[in-house]
Design a protein around this motif. Structure first.
Motif, PDB file in Angstrom:
ATOM      1  N   ASP A  49       1.178  -1.395  -0.333  1.00 45.33           N
ATOM      2  CA  ASP A  49       0.110  -0.093   0.298  1.00 45.33           C
ATOM      3  C   ASP A  49       1.066   1.167  -0.263  1.00 45.33           C
ATOM      4  OD1 ASP A  49       0.862  -0.997   2.245  1.00 45.33           O
ATOM      5  OD2 ASP A  49      -1.319   0.590   3.143  1.00 45.33           O
ATOM      6  N   HIS A  50       2.072   1.671   0.674  1.00 43.98           N
ATOM      7  CA  HIS A  50       2.713   2.661   0.471  1.00 43.98           C
ATOM      8  C   HIS A  50       4.315   2.000  -0.276  1.00 43.98           C
ATOM      9  CE1 HIS A  50      -0.008   3.277   3.785  1.00 43.98           C
ATOM     10  NE2 HIS A  50       0.910   4.786   4.230  1.00 43.98           N
ATOM     11  N   PHE A  51       4.700   0.997  -1.004  1.00 41.27           N
ATOM     12  CA  PHE A  51       6.180   0.591  -1.038  1.00 41.27           C
ATOM     13  C   PHE A  51       5.931  -0.207  -2.470  1.00 41.27           C
ATOM     14  CE2 PHE A  51       6.139   0.396   3.453  1.00 41.27           C
ATOM     15  CZ  PHE A  51       7.610   1.670   3.563  1.00 41.27           C
ATOM     16  N   ARG A  52       6.483   0.086  -3.698  1.00 40.07           N
ATOM     17  CA  ARG A  52       6.747  -0.768  -4.421  1.00 40.07           C
ATOM     18  C   ARG A  52       7.941  -1.769  -4.033  1.00 40.07           C
ATOM     19  NH1 ARG A  52       9.641   1.233 -10.012  1.00 40.07           N
ATOM     20  NH2 ARG A  52       9.706  -0.131 -11.664  1.00 40.07           N
ATOM     21  N   VAL A  53       7.528  -3.425  -3.798  1.00 42.91           N
ATOM     22  CA  VAL A  53       8.022  -4.172  -3.240  1.00 42.91           C
ATOM     23  C   VAL A  53       8.328  -4.945  -4.809  1.00 42.91           C
ATOM     24  CG1 VAL A  53       7.602  -5.738  -1.453  1.00 42.91           C
ATOM     25  CG2 VAL A  53       6.003  -4.353  -1.501  1.00 42.91           C
ATOM     26  N   ILE A  54       9.755  -5.064  -4.585  1.00 38.67           N
ATOM     27  CA  ILE A  54      10.711  -5.668  -5.613  1.00 38.67           C
ATOM     28  C   ILE A  54      10.773  -6.953  -4.465  1.00 38.67           C
ATOM     29  CG2 ILE A  54      12.469  -5.664  -6.786  1.00 38.67           C
ATOM     30  CD1 ILE A  54      11.335  -3.343  -7.424  1.00 38.67           C
ATOM     31  N   ALA A  55      10.795  -8.507  -4.503  1.00 41.20           N
ATOM     32  CA  ALA A  55      11.509  -9.549  -4.407  1.00 41.20           C
ATOM     33  C   ALA A  55      11.692 -10.782  -5.330  1.00 41.20           C
ATOM     34  CB  ALA A  55      10.551 -10.712  -3.289  1.00 41.20           C
ATOM     35  N   PHE A  56      12.989 -11.002  -4.928  1.00 33.85           N
ATOM     36  CA  PHE A  56      13.742 -12.026  -6.122  1.00 33.85           C
ATOM     37  C   PHE A  56      13.786 -13.417  -5.402  1.00 33.85           C
ATOM     38  CE2 PHE A  56      17.387  -9.815  -4.480  1.00 33.85           C
ATOM     39  CZ  PHE A  56      18.733 -10.667  -4.724  1.00 33.85           C
ATOM     40  N   ASP A  57      14.605 -13.940  -6.431  1.00 34.60           N
ATOM     41  CA  ASP A  57      15.132 -15.717  -6.478  1.00 34.60           C
ATOM     42  C   ASP A  57      16.837 -15.144  -7.149  1.00 34.60           C
ATOM     43  OD1 ASP A  57      12.382 -16.351  -6.374  1.00 34.60           O
ATOM     44  OD2 ASP A  57      11.925 -17.405  -8.687  1.00 34.60           O
ATOM     45  N   HIS A  58      17.362 -15.403  -6.349  1.00 37.41           N
ATOM     46  CA  HIS A  58      18.257 -15.064  -6.107  1.00 37.41           C
ATOM     47  C   HIS A  58      18.899 -16.662  -7.327  1.00 37.41           C
ATOM     48  CE1 HIS A  58      19.796 -15.289  -1.596  1.00 37.41           C
ATOM     49  NE2 HIS A  58      18.760 -14.215  -1.542  1.00 37.41           N
ATOM     50  N   ARG A  59      20.581 -16.108  -7.972  1.00 39.33           N
ATOM     51  CA  ARG A  59      20.885 -17.454  -9.055  1.00 39.33           C
ATOM     52  C   ARG A  59      20.784 -19.061  -8.407  1.00 39.33           C
ATOM     53  NH1 ARG A  59      25.952 -15.904 -11.202  1.00 39.33           N
ATOM     54  NH2 ARG A  59      24.941 -14.317 -11.534  1.00 39.33           N
ATOM     55  N   GLY A  60      19.643 -19.986  -8.964  1.00 38.93           N
ATOM     56  CA  GLY A  60      21.036 -20.927  -8.450  1.00 38.93           C
ATOM     57  C   GLY A  60      19.470 -21.105  -7.468  1.00 38.93           C
ATOM     58  N   THR A  61      18.755 -21.087  -7.389  1.00 44.64           N
ATOM     59  CA  THR A  61      16.939 -21.493  -7.007  1.00 44.64           C
ATOM     60  C   THR A  61      15.788 -20.221  -7.452  1.00 44.64           C
ATOM     61  OG1 THR A  61      16.872 -19.062  -5.575  1.00 44.64           O
ATOM     62  CG2 THR A  61      18.235 -20.575  -4.805  1.00 44.64           C
ATOM     63  N   GLY A  62      15.035 -21.173  -6.560  1.00 47.39           N
ATOM     64  CA  GLY A  62      13.711 -20.434  -7.745  1.00 47.39           C
ATOM     65  C   GLY A  62      13.161 -20.902  -9.308  1.00 47.39           C
ATOM     66  N   ARG A  63      12.927 -19.176  -9.508  1.00 46.13           N
ATOM     67  CA  ARG A  63      12.107 -19.480 -11.918  1.00 46.13           C
ATOM     68  C   ARG A  63      13.728 -18.786 -12.314  1.00 46.13           C
ATOM     69  NH1 ARG A  63       8.133 -15.489  -9.826  1.00 46.13           N
ATOM     70  NH2 ARG A  63       9.582 -14.973  -8.341  1.00 46.13           N
ATOM     71  N   SER A  64      15.224 -18.793 -11.275  1.00 48.03           N
ATOM     72  CA  SER A  64      16.274 -18.011 -11.155  1.00 48.03           C
ATOM     73  C   SER A  64      17.028 -19.158 -12.734  1.00 48.03           C
ATOM     74  CB  SER A  64      16.745 -17.330 -10.564  1.00 48.03           C
ATOM     75  OG  SER A  64      16.119 -16.112 -10.148  1.00 48.03           O
ATOM     76  N   ASP A  65      17.598 -18.939 -13.693  1.00 48.44           N
ATOM     77  CA  ASP A  65      18.730 -19.501 -13.485  1.00 48.44           C
ATOM     78  C   ASP A  65      20.020 -20.457 -13.086  1.00 48.44           C
ATOM     79  OD1 ASP A  65      18.499 -19.198 -16.366  1.00 48.44           O
ATOM     80  OD2 ASP A  65      19.684 -18.506 -16.419  1.00 48.44           O
ATOM     81  N   ARG A  66      20.246 -21.350 -12.784  1.00 44.96           N
ATOM     82  CA  ARG A  66      20.542 -22.126 -11.719  1.00 44.96           C
ATOM     83  C   ARG A  66      22.052 -22.945 -12.482  1.00 44.96           C
ATOM     84  NH1 ARG A  66      16.639 -25.757  -8.642  1.00 44.96           N
ATOM     85  NH2 ARG A  66      14.576 -24.125  -8.796  1.00 44.96           N
ATOM     86  N   PRO A  67      22.878 -21.559 -12.781  1.00 38.33           N
ATOM     87  CA  PRO A  67      24.320 -22.312 -13.794  1.00 38.33           C
ATOM     88  C   PRO A  67      25.787 -22.529 -12.056  1.00 38.33           C
ATOM     89  CG  PRO A  67      24.041 -19.801 -12.600  1.00 38.33           C
ATOM     90  CD  PRO A  67      23.372 -20.372 -12.441  1.00 38.33           C
ATOM     91  N   GLU A  68      26.358 -23.478 -13.173  1.00 36.10           N
ATOM     92  CA  GLU A  68      26.668 -24.218 -12.195  1.00 36.10           C
ATOM     93  C   GLU A  68      28.415 -23.682 -11.633  1.00 36.10           C
ATOM     94  OE1 GLU A  68      26.931 -27.583 -10.732  1.00 36.10           O
ATOM     95  OE2 GLU A  68      25.151 -28.213 -12.179  1.00 36.10           O
TER      96      GLU A  68
END
Length: 265
Positions: A45-64
């Motif tokens: 309600d008061h903030f533009r909230v940004i949350a991300f998946d670290h690299r290596g987790t979630g929907r982000s790429d998982r480079p070796e």
């Protein structure tokens, strides 16, 4: 579901919701933006909230390969760049709190305020023993047992009792969430060496440190050390074991909101 391709080609996925000043939420070792699911609606309600998946987790790429706190911090700054955000309020929990420290040290102009919760200043002997043991569990007993142990250490008994189905789903999904195991292991290994404790006195952002007195994973003493090392940092106390933002989302969001509002008075 925006995606930013960072300097080494890794694609990092993030979510944006709400209106107002930018508020960047950085999750812990699990790395998934979904850690903040109960927190985000309390702040949009008061903030533009940004949350991300670290690299290596979630929907982000998982480079070796090797992982580092500094690389994840650079990914976070790349997200701010992609969203044309000059500076943001930065909130990090656990490993995310270490990432937040690196952002505040290496790009101080990007941080309006800093909230570090359930985190640490450097890996002491107990910390190393704990995470070497967790690493061994992951390698030798596998993802399901590792996830069960994480729950047992990280949540209060009552929360575990009241959320059996929710937590069982996390156990059932552990193999996928922690795949490939080489990446999950590399992410734990970075915690054993990466730290900037000698630089913490250079942090200039107004800082709130939140720690839980019943945190068995990252003892409250680490929050005390952080608050003592960062100039003029405020220390707030809560309970709820290590994953207290999930146990007490309204209280946690209230602490963050109150601190940010006070800094604008």
């Amino acid at each position: 579901m925006p995606i930013v391709s960072v300097s080494d080609g890794c694609r990092v996925t993030y979510d944006v919701s709400g209106q107002g000043e930018a508020l960047l939420l950085i999750p812990g070792l699990g790395g998934a933006a979904s850690f903040w699911n109960d927190i985000v609606p309390l702040l949009t309600d008061h903030f533009r909230v940004i949350a991300f998946d670290h690299r290596g987790t979630g929907r982000s790429d998982r480079p070796e390969g090797a992982y580092s706190i500094s690389r994840i911090a650079a990914d976070a700054i790349a997200i701010l760049d992609a969203e044309n955000i000059g500076s943001a309020h930065v909130v990090g929990h656990s490993t995310g709190g270490m990432v937040a420290q690196y952002i505040a040290l290496d790009a101080p102009e990007r941080v309006k305020t800093l909230v570090i919760s359930g985190s640490w200043e450097k890996p002491d002997a107990r910390f190393v023993a704990m995470f070497e043991a967790r690493l061994a569990v992951l390698r030798e007993a596998g993802p399901r047992v590792y996830q069960k142990l994480t729950h047992a250490i990280g949540f209060p008994a009552r929360f575990l009792e009241q959320n059996r189905e929710l937590l069982q789903r996390a156990v059932d999904n552990a193999a996928a969430a922690l795949s490939p195991l080489s990446v999950a292991q590399a992410r734990i290994e970075m915690l054993l060496t990466d730290e900037r404790s000698e630089d913490l006195a250079r942090i200039v952002a107004p800082t709130l440190v939140i720690g839980a007195t019943d945190d068995a994973l990252i003892p409250f003493s680490h929050s005390q050390e952080l608050a003592a090392a960062i100039p003029d940092a405020r220390l707030a106390v809560i309970d709820g074991a290590h994953f207290f933002p999930r146990v007490h989302p309204a209280d946690y969001a209230g602490m963050v909101r109150q601190f940010l509002e006070e800094r604008h008075e």
